[in-house]
Motif scaffolding. Structure first.
Motif: not given
Length: 76
Positions: A64-69
């Motif tokens: 799954l693509p990760r998003e920035a914190i």
């Protein structure tokens, strides 16, 4: 044999008669037999789940693509 339900007493009485023992002797023998066997050492939950489902094989899941914190302001 106090505090046992009638159905349990009846089954114990029949089993004791089949083995030629009193109800108390039969109950002792049952307990001795059950408690003399070693229980396997408990393992952690993850290992137990893995062992349980190992024969089914693995599953490949797409990454799954990760998003920035996100920056969080706690108001401090």
């Amino acid at each position: 044999m106090r505090n046992f339900d009638d159905g349990l007493k009846k089954r114990l009485r029949i089993r004791a008669a089949m083995h030629g023992r009193s109800m108390e002797e039969e109950a002792r023998d049952i307990l001795r037999t059950v408690l003399s066997t070693e229980n396997p050492a408990p393992s952690d939950l993850g290992r137990a789940i893995r062992q349980r489902f190992a024969e089914l094989g693995g599953v490949d899941l797409p990454a799954l693509p990760r998003e920035a914190i996100r920056d969080v302001d706690f108001g401090i």
